[in-house]
Design an enzyme around this catalytic site. Structure first.
Site, PDB file in Angstrom:
ATOM      1  N   GLY A   7      -7.975  49.628  41.252  1.00 28.21           N
ATOM      2  CA  GLY A   7      -6.865  50.570  41.183  1.00 28.21           C
ATOM      3  C   GLY A   7      -7.094  51.710  42.152  1.00 28.21           C
ATOM      4  O   GLY A   7      -8.071  52.449  42.020  1.00 28.21           O
ATOM      5  N   THR A  82      -6.041  50.625  37.043  1.00 26.26           N
ATOM      6  CA  THR A  82      -4.945  49.877  37.659  1.00 26.26           C
ATOM      7  C   THR A  82      -3.595  50.339  37.123  1.00 26.26           C
ATOM      8  O   THR A  82      -3.503  50.873  36.019  1.00 26.26           O
ATOM      9  CB  THR A  82      -5.088  48.374  37.365  1.00 26.26           C
ATOM     10  OG1 THR A  82      -5.073  48.166  35.941  1.00 26.26           O
ATOM     11  CG2 THR A  82      -6.372  47.816  37.939  1.00 26.26           C
ATOM     12  N   GLU A 135     -12.447  58.648  28.248  1.00 27.66           N
ATOM     13  CA  GLU A 135     -12.180  60.090  28.240  1.00 27.66           C
ATOM     14  C   GLU A 135     -10.887  60.435  28.962  1.00 27.66           C
ATOM     15  O   GLU A 135     -10.129  61.321  28.537  1.00 27.66           O
ATOM     16  CB  GLU A 135     -13.349  60.817  28.905  1.00 27.66           C
ATOM     17  CG  GLU A 135     -13.221  62.333  28.956  1.00 27.66           C
ATOM     18  CD  GLU A 135     -13.358  62.975  27.599  1.00 27.66           C
ATOM     19  OE1 GLU A 135     -12.310  63.349  27.029  1.00 27.66           O
ATOM     20  OE2 GLU A 135     -14.481  63.088  27.096  1.00 27.66           O
ATOM     21  N   LYS A 211      -1.156  59.032  23.012  1.00 24.43           N
ATOM     22  CA  LYS A 211      -2.405  59.803  23.044  1.00 24.43           C
ATOM     23  C   LYS A 211      -2.842  60.201  21.637  1.00 24.43           C
ATOM     24  O   LYS A 211      -4.046  60.206  21.331  1.00 24.43           O
ATOM     25  CB  LYS A 211      -2.213  61.039  23.919  1.00 24.43           C
ATOM     26  CG  LYS A 211      -2.013  60.710  25.393  1.00 24.43           C
ATOM     27  CD  LYS A 211      -1.585  61.930  26.190  1.00 24.43           C
ATOM     28  CE  LYS A 211      -1.357  61.594  27.656  1.00 24.43           C
ATOM     29  NZ  LYS A 211      -0.805  62.726  28.424  1.00 24.43           N
TER      30      LYS A 211
END
Length: 328
Positions: A7, A82, A135, A211
């Site tokens: 990526g 990616t 993270e 999230k």
């Protein structure tokens, strides 16, 4: 430590640039974008690769794919950044599984695999004796996972509240400060690159909800999914609502909150006093953790950006390097 990088969008370039710039003891042996790839187990000249990418749009040899890098390169850890559909988790999930099955550590910035397959991927990593770290999936440069795992080790996390989407925060900040309509603030966010052409994912609270799911699973391991989140976005908010809040010494922010004792997972616009710690400006993110010993801890920082996200990725890589690859 040898790493492979798949990526080369904004996040991937940021990570590559920082690895090339800093003396971190990291050697990239495989790299791939959507069009090409390169494998050199002795080490790749990243500065040269990035220059080629900028000039030609490709980083290496056409026909060499991300899957080839994952399967064939020699590396200790895979950086997986990616382009991936956050609601399906692909193609990132396939790459992550393949690397873990090769007994390779994985660091990712992709939210979908973690939100959808957290338990499976953590178990696969455990079975193969490697780390699966993410993270960079929540709150950009804010080291929330490291704080939860290390800084607050031993604490019981009772609740979490946060501003987790910079696009929404920017729009609400502009509406409050300048009296803009939602449409006007959204247009400005698009012009500045903070909002996509189709902003649905952000303004309807989907990004913040994903999230929140990642945080809930990390903290409590409860296996929750996106459909468990009660979600309301900001796309129906009016300038009048912001003005009314302002007259009461308050403002409005899109808040993600998880409170297990109340069985609550929610993303919604909330009225907060202007001096509340979660009332950040512009694209800043903020998180408040309610704990039994440390009480309330609030973290504020940049929630997005190439170098900011690279900070999170490199933090995970160096944890792996120090704790698992180059043990004293």
């Amino acid at each position: 430590m040898k790493v492979a990088l798949i990526g080369l969008g904004s996040v991937g370039r940021g990570a590559a640039e920082m690895i090339a710039k800093k003396d971190l003891g990291l050697t990239i042996t495989g790299i791939a974008d959507s069009k090409s790839g390169l494998i050199n187990n002795a080490g790749i000249d990243i500065v040269s690769v990035l220059a080629t990418k900028k000039k030609t749009g490709s980083c290496g040899t056409p026909g060499v794919t991300a899957a080839d890098v994952v399967a064939k390169a020699e590396y200790d850890a895979l950086i997986e950044v990616t382009p991936t559909n956050a609601l399906s988790g692909e193609p990132a999930t396939g790459y992550i599984r393949a690397a873990l099955n090769r007994k390779k550590h994985v660091v990712t910035s992709n939210k979908g695999p973690v939100a959808l397959y957290y338990k499976e991927l953590k178990e696969l990593a455990r079975k193969n004796g490697v780390e699966f770290r993410y993270e960079a999936t929540v709150a950009g440069a804010i080291p929330i996972m490291h704080v939860l795992e290390h800084g607050l080790a031993g604490n019981e996390i009772l609740a979490i509240y946060g501003v987790l989407n910079g696009t929404c925060n920017f729009i609400l900040t502009r509406m409050a400060h300048e009296g803009l309509t939602y449409e006007q603030a959204l247009l400005e966010a698009r012009e500045l690159g903070y909002a996509e052409a189709d902003p649905t994912y952000d303004v309807q609270g989907i990004d913040a909800a994903i999230k929140l799911v990642i945080l809930a699973n990390t903290i409590w391991g409860n296996g929750v999914k996106l459909d468990a989140v009660d979600r309301t976005g900001i796309d129906l908010l009016t300038a009048d609502a912001l003005q009314l809040a302002d007259e009461q010494g308050c403002t409005i922010r899109l808040i993600a909150e998880a409170i297990p004792r109340k069985n609550l997972l929610r993303v919604s616009p909330r009225i907060l006093e202007k001096n509340h710690p979660l009332v950040t400006q512009g694209t800043l993110n903020a998180l408040t953790l309610e704990t039994d010993m440390a009480k309330e801890i609030t973290l504020i920082g940049r929630g997005a950006g190439s170098v900011e996200t690279a900070s999170a990725i490199i933090g995970d890589l160096l944890f792996i390097r120090d704790c698992h690859v180059q043990r004293p």
